[in-house]
Design an enzyme around this catalytic site. Sequence first.
Site, mmCIF file in Angstrom:
data_model
loop_
_atom_site.group_PDB
_atom_site.id
_atom_site.type_symbol
_atom_site.label_atom_id
_atom_site.label_comp_id
_atom_site.label_asym_id
_atom_site.label_seq_id
_atom_site.Cartn_x
_atom_site.Cartn_y
_atom_site.Cartn_z
ATOM 1 N N HIS A 1 69.104 129.182 36.791
ATOM 2 C CA HIS A 1 68.481 129.461 35.548
ATOM 3 C C HIS A 1 69.322 130.213 34.599
ATOM 4 O O HIS A 1 69.546 131.529 34.905
ATOM 5 C CB HIS A 1 67.298 130.515 35.714
ATOM 6 C CG HIS A 1 66.095 129.745 36.279
ATOM 7 N ND1 HIS A 1 65.064 129.265 35.418
ATOM 8 C CD2 HIS A 1 65.381 129.518 37.648
ATOM 9 C CE1 HIS A 1 63.944 128.780 36.281
ATOM 10 N NE2 HIS A 1 64.405 128.802 37.437
ATOM 11 N N GLU B 1 69.326 130.692 31.638
ATOM 12 C CA GLU B 1 68.727 131.128 30.252
ATOM 13 C C GLU B 1 67.922 132.440 30.529
ATOM 14 O O GLU B 1 67.251 133.174 29.639
ATOM 15 C CB GLU B 1 67.788 129.975 29.954
ATOM 16 C CG GLU B 1 66.490 130.024 30.621
ATOM 17 C CD GLU B 1 66.331 129.771 32.042
ATOM 18 O OE1 GLU B 1 64.807 129.655 32.703
ATOM 19 O OE2 GLU B 1 67.326 129.295 32.615
ATOM 20 N N CYS C 1 66.103 123.880 36.535
ATOM 21 C CA CYS C 1 65.145 124.224 37.780
ATOM 22 C C CYS C 1 64.106 122.954 37.909
ATOM 23 O O CYS C 1 64.559 121.804 38.071
ATOM 24 C CB CYS C 1 64.399 125.433 37.820
ATOM 25 S SG CYS C 1 63.789 126.006 39.438
#
Length: 230
Positions: free
Chosen positions: A174, A176, A88
């Site tokens: 994202h 994660e 990001c």
Amino acid sequence: MLKTATVIRHVAFEDLGSFADTLSGRGYDVRYLEAGCDSLDSARDADLLILLGGPVSSNDEGLYPWLGREIRLVRDRMDRNLPLLGICLGAQLMARALGARVYTAKSKEIGFSPIVLTEAGGRSPLAALAGGPVLHWHGETFELPDGAERLASTDLCTNQAFRIGPRVMACQFHPEATDGGFERWLIGHHVELRAEGVDLGGLRETERNERAGLRARGAAFLRAWLDELD
């Protein structure tokens, strides 16, 4: 001897998430640096550097002078071909370090949806993310830097991921954020969610329903990328 993974965190609740277990399992000693507060000296020669997301713009050096230091750190590591993963805001800082423009997207992209892999993306570690959604949460995007290989797109943003060789990877989304702590995101980004009219309950429910798959695909992506570093 443990390898070092230095992680630059821009806001407390956007941490490594589900990536933490994978890194630990691969023998990395994870060390967080808090953006704007901690010295970046230890990040220069770390075995791995990860730049996480955050709500500021990579263009806001006038407001946050430490962004310039991060950009210079990123450029230095890329010049020396040292492993670097940006997520990001981290990806946008990498684009800026490579001289590409970061700019306001045609609309904010917040929620869960798939990425579309390019041919190169299908041959990359991102292939592990195919077949399901990922989390998007950004209002800016970037031009593809010179010398970079586009790996993924969405309808809203042509450039969702790029890499330069096997050691430099940037993801605007994202992969994660699937460790069961998603409620922290909903609290921390409350003002933005309300301003954008995002269906909070729907976002929460989607994350809960997709969590297992998100985690499995995210871990597979990270393992595949770490394999390329060995």
